[in-house]
Motif scaffolding. Structure first.
Motif, short mmCIF file in Angstrom:
data_model
loop_
_atom_site.label_atom_id
_atom_site.label_comp_id
_atom_site.label_asym_id
_atom_site.label_seq_id
_atom_site.Cartn_x
_atom_site.Cartn_y
_atom_site.Cartn_z
N VAL A 58 56.41 -62.29 12.89
CA VAL A 58 55.02 -62.15 12.48
C VAL A 58 54.29 -63.47 12.66
CG1 VAL A 58 55.43 -60.26 10.87
CG2 VAL A 58 55.54 -62.59 10.04
N ALA A 61 50.28 -66.41 8.42
CA ALA A 61 48.94 -66.15 7.87
C ALA A 61 48.04 -67.34 8.16
CB ALA A 61 49.03 -65.90 6.38
N ARG A 110 49.70 -58.51 12.04
CA ARG A 110 50.40 -59.79 12.12
C ARG A 110 51.71 -59.71 12.91
NH1 ARG A 110 51.56 -62.06 6.73
NH2 ARG A 110 52.46 -63.72 7.98
#
Length: 139
Positions: A58, A61, A110
């Motif tokens: 992923v 963030a 993601r």
């Protein structure tokens, strides 16, 4: 000429890491569930033990997750996907199950890539199965 040799021998600065290559990994390993799967007559109407191992790379963030599960790609995303797919009913091919699971994982914004390994545990001589690797744009 000596300057040229020195210039070539001098250590070169390391390039900055490519931010696009930085990934985090979320995984589920060795999850065993009963699944209705198989193409042979003796596999119809019965379940078999199937082991799932899934690794999802992923993109980190871009802002803090603030300890909020709603902002994360978590392992429950993988587990719920597996259970949803197998709840639909009989699946003929392990390859179909792997592809469906890869698509489910890559649907998350993601998710960058996924490795899915699925093994049927009740076949002779032992575990048999498939492993696939997919990334955004290939699934």
């Amino acid at each position: 000429m000596a300057e040229e040799r020195l210039r070539r021998a001098a250590p070169r600065p390391k390039p900055e890491p490519d931010a696009a290559k930085v990934v985090d990994r979320v995984f589920v390993h060795d999850l065993v569930l009963d699944v209705e799967i198989g193409v042979y007559t003796n596999e119809k109407g019965v379940t078999q033990r199937v082991r799932f191992s899934v690794d999802v790379d992923v993109i980190p963030a871009t802002r803090a997750l603030e300890d909020d599960i709603g902002r994360a790609f978590d392992y429950d995303t993988i587990i719920k996907g597996i259970k949803t797919i197998i709840a639909r009913g009989h699946i003929n091919l392990v390859e179909t199950l792997a592809e469906d699971l890869a698509r489910h994982c890559l649907a998350h914004p993601r998710a960058a890539s996924v490795k899915v390994m699925i093994e049927k545990l009740d076949k002779d001589p032992g575990a048999v199965g498939v492993e696939i690797v997919r990334s955004k744009g290939s699934a």
